[in-house]
Enzyme design. Structure first.
Site, PDB file in Angstrom:
ATOM      1  N   GLU A 253     -45.149  29.384   5.962  1.00 29.18           N
ATOM      2  CA  GLU A 253     -45.315  29.324   4.506  1.00 29.18           C
ATOM      3  C   GLU A 253     -45.592  30.724   3.932  1.00 29.18           C
ATOM      4  O   GLU A 253     -45.062  31.094   2.894  1.00 29.18           O
ATOM      5  CB  GLU A 253     -46.443  28.355   4.134  1.00 29.18           C
ATOM      6  CG  GLU A 253     -46.528  28.181   2.631  1.00 29.18           C
ATOM      7  CD  GLU A 253     -47.131  26.855   2.190  1.00 29.18           C
ATOM      8  OE1 GLU A 253     -47.338  25.962   3.037  1.00 29.18           O
ATOM      9  OE2 GLU A 253     -47.397  26.719   0.988  1.00 29.18           O
TER      10      GLU A 253
ATOM     11  N   TYR B  36     -51.206  32.036  -7.645  1.00 27.46           N
ATOM     12  CA  TYR B  36     -52.057  31.882  -6.460  1.00 27.46           C
ATOM     13  C   TYR B  36     -52.165  33.220  -5.720  1.00 27.46           C
ATOM     14  O   TYR B  36     -53.259  33.679  -5.376  1.00 27.46           O
ATOM     15  CB  TYR B  36     -51.435  30.812  -5.561  1.00 27.46           C
ATOM     16  CG  TYR B  36     -52.183  30.524  -4.288  1.00 27.46           C
ATOM     17  CD1 TYR B  36     -53.122  29.502  -4.231  1.00 27.46           C
ATOM     18  CD2 TYR B  36     -51.935  31.246  -3.126  1.00 27.46           C
ATOM     19  CE1 TYR B  36     -53.792  29.213  -3.056  1.00 27.46           C
ATOM     20  CE2 TYR B  36     -52.599  30.977  -1.959  1.00 27.46           C
ATOM     21  CZ  TYR B  36     -53.532  29.954  -1.918  1.00 27.46           C
ATOM     22  OH  TYR B  36     -54.197  29.686  -0.751  1.00 27.46           O
TER      23      TYR B  36
ATOM     24  N   ASP C 230     -54.809  23.620   4.570  1.00 25.88           N
ATOM     25  CA  ASP C 230     -53.882  22.485   4.525  1.00 25.88           C
ATOM     26  C   ASP C 230     -53.353  22.141   5.915  1.00 25.88           C
ATOM     27  O   ASP C 230     -53.341  20.978   6.331  1.00 25.88           O
ATOM     28  CB  ASP C 230     -52.693  22.802   3.606  1.00 25.88           C
ATOM     29  CG  ASP C 230     -53.132  23.174   2.199  1.00 25.88           C
ATOM     30  OD1 ASP C 230     -54.322  23.014   1.890  1.00 25.88           O
ATOM     31  OD2 ASP C 230     -52.281  23.617   1.422  1.00 25.88           O
TER      32      ASP C 230
ATOM     33  N   GLY D 226     -46.096  18.988  -5.081  1.00 23.20           N
ATOM     34  CA  GLY D 226     -46.693  19.887  -6.081  1.00 23.20           C
ATOM     35  C   GLY D 226     -47.959  19.318  -6.697  1.00 23.20           C
ATOM     36  O   GLY D 226     -48.318  19.666  -7.814  1.00 23.20           O
TER      37      GLY D 226
ATOM     38  N   HIS E 133     -60.168  27.422  -2.828  1.00 23.65           N
ATOM     39  CA  HIS E 133     -59.769  28.829  -2.666  1.00 23.65           C
ATOM     40  C   HIS E 133     -60.699  29.631  -1.749  1.00 23.65           C
ATOM     41  O   HIS E 133     -60.667  30.855  -1.757  1.00 23.65           O
ATOM     42  CB  HIS E 133     -59.631  29.515  -4.026  1.00 23.65           C
ATOM     43  CG  HIS E 133     -58.494  28.965  -4.841  1.00 23.65           C
ATOM     44  ND1 HIS E 133     -57.258  29.566  -4.895  1.00 23.65           N
ATOM     45  CD2 HIS E 133     -58.379  27.842  -5.598  1.00 23.65           C
ATOM     46  CE1 HIS E 133     -56.456  28.849  -5.664  1.00 23.65           C
ATOM     47  NE2 HIS E 133     -57.120  27.788  -6.102  1.00 23.65           N
TER      48      HIS E 133
HETATM   49  C1  GLA Z   1     -53.482  25.562  -1.650  1.00 25.83           C
HETATM   50  C2  GLA Z   1     -53.352  26.423  -0.397  1.00 25.83           C
HETATM   51  C3  GLA Z   1     -54.621  26.327   0.469  1.00 25.83           C
HETATM   52  C4  GLA Z   1     -55.892  26.562  -0.342  1.00 25.83           C
HETATM   53  C5  GLA Z   1     -55.864  25.716  -1.621  1.00 25.83           C
HETATM   54  C6  GLA Z   1     -57.024  26.054  -2.543  1.00 25.83           C
HETATM   55  O1  GLA Z   1     -53.486  24.215  -1.290  1.00 25.83           O
HETATM   56  O2  GLA Z   1     -52.229  26.032   0.357  1.00 25.83           O
HETATM   57  O3  GLA Z   1     -54.532  27.247   1.541  1.00 25.83           O
HETATM   58  O4  GLA Z   1     -56.067  27.914  -0.634  1.00 25.83           O
HETATM   59  O5  GLA Z   1     -54.662  25.893  -2.357  1.00 25.83           O
HETATM   60  O6  GLA Z   1     -58.222  25.785  -1.916  1.00 25.83           O
END
Ligand code: GLA
Length: 399
Positions: A173, A235, A185, A135, A48
């Site tokens: 996204e 989130y 990611d 997921g 995060h």
């Molecule tokens: C998900 C989000 C990423 C990142 C992670 C936590 O995978 O897509 O951008 O924030 O959670 O590190």
């Protein structure tokens, strides 16, 4: 061709490509003009931190999404995916009819972002296959976004620089799908390289491939298979809390905070925001220490950092759940384990453990057995090396 990293097709990616080609033929009676591959990722450290302008360390995993595609004369995108074996039809000139809350939102969102970049894709027949756990916290969404962007931009003959490509996937996204994810990611799926660890400064987008020192340890991914619900809203809530904490501290992002600043402003932040901010501040420090440990091949130091990261994301950031804890507890007492942490957004999904290579089999057997006995859910466990980032694959004639 525009996005021209020719990704090294490992055997598994070649198998996926063969399946994608067969499905394109079955669904649409077409042979592919392009085949694109984009991997999932393992967030090694940096939970995060990305949307707080912080630092991350990640590798691409040996699991990927592969897309075979061919252009159409009209503007229709007809897509088939093995995730639920369903087919989707949407008009690339009428993307405002979505989002639909289905897997093809990723494809449609990316199509819209390509158009906004001046890359008009037109219609396409598309077959998507993937072995990235959906997921699972290993970026199955980014894998489909990046593979879609590589395939569709290539079909349209547009030149898109890889950084712009990763960013447009993130926008798809954020804005089309509605998950306010950071850039970890998509950047990892694009820029990872075999045998190396990607270090990324999510503010400046400066990145470095850290050579992984010789060790006898492997990353093992253990999927809780706990169905995740409401992850996007939880989130987005964490992200809003971080933004609130930064605003109270008078800084643009928590990247600019340190422990002293948090201590001084503890009363102003209040207990919850203080804990959220403390996780981000301490996690950024762990990422920097982790890069050194990886380069030095110091498995003990890295394992200690993974454990500290998990405790912080569990207690201060509060994104763990009983299934993740059951899996991690099983991992921590299993043979050869140096450390383990939950990966990705949390609330379900996977943990990753650093395990001695010669103990991986016994580790997987023991962890799986213990987890299943405790939760009555199946465990899926696999080891991974650092794989290659996204790119086009050669089109091989079958047979
Ligand atoms: C998900 C989000 C990423 C990142 C992670 C936590 O995978 O897509 O951008 O924030 O959670 O590190």
């Amino acid at each position: 061709m525009l996005y021209n990293h020719e990704c090294r097709g490992d055997d598994q990616s070649r198998r996926l490509a063969g399946q994608a080609v067969a499905h394109l033929s079955a669904c649409c009676g077409r042979t592919p003009e392009v085949i694109a591959r984009a991997p999932g990722r393992l967030e090694v450290l940096g939970g995060h931190t990305d949307y707080n302008d912080g630092f991350v360390l990640a590798i691409a995993i040996e699991r990927a999404t592969v897309i075979a595609a061919a252009t159409r004369q009209d503007t229709l995108i007809r897509a088939w995916s093995d995730c639920d074996e369903s087919e989707a039809d949407f008009d690339s000139a009428r993307l405002d009819e979505g989002p639909w809350g289905k897997w093809w939102d990723y494809l449609a969102g990316v199509t819209g972002e390509l158009h906004a970049e001046g890359c008009v894709t037109g219609g396409a027949d598309v077959a998507i296959v993937s072995d990235v756990p959906v997921g699972g916290g290993v970026a199955s969404s980014a894998a489909i976004e990046v593979a879609s962007a590589v395939a569709l931009s290539s079909l349209a003959g547009c030149t898109i620089d890889p950084e712009a490509l990763a960013l447009l996937c993130q926008r798809a996204e954020n804005d089309y799908v509605g998950m306010r994810c950071g850039i970890l990611d998509q950047f990892t799926s694009v820029f990872a390289r075999p045998g190396q660890m990607l270090w990324l400064d999510c503010r400046t987008l400066e990145r470095r491939l850290v050579p992984m020192g010789r060790t006898n340890a492997r990353f093992v991914i253990c999927n809780t298979n706990k169905p995740r619900e409401l992850v996007a809203s939880a989130y987005n809530e964490r992200r809003a809390e971080c933004e609130q904490a930064a605003a109270l501290l008078g800084i643009s992002a928590l990247r600019d905070a340190d422990e002293q600043m948090l201590e001084t402003n503890a009363a102003l932040l209040g207990e919850t925001l203080l804990r959220r901010a403390r996780h981000i501040v301490t996690e950024n420090t762990r990422v920097q220490a982790g890069a050194e440990a990886i380069e030095a091949g110091d498995v003990e130091a890295l394992g200690t950092l993974l454990n500290a990261s998990h405790v912080s994301v569990r207690d201060d950031y509060e994104v763990s759940c009983p299934e993740l804890e059951a899996m991690r507890n099983a991992a921590m007492v299993a043979p050869g384990c140096h450390g383990a942490r939950l990966v990705g957004a949390g609330f379900g999904g996977c943990i990753s453990a650093l395990v001695d290579a010669d103990a991986v089999e016994r580790f997987a057997e023991q962890v799986g057995r213990q987890y299943e006995a405790e939760t009555r859910l199946p465990a899926t466990i696999f080891a991974t090396a650092a794989a290659d980032g996204a790119g086009l694959m050669p089109i091989e004639s079958e047979g």
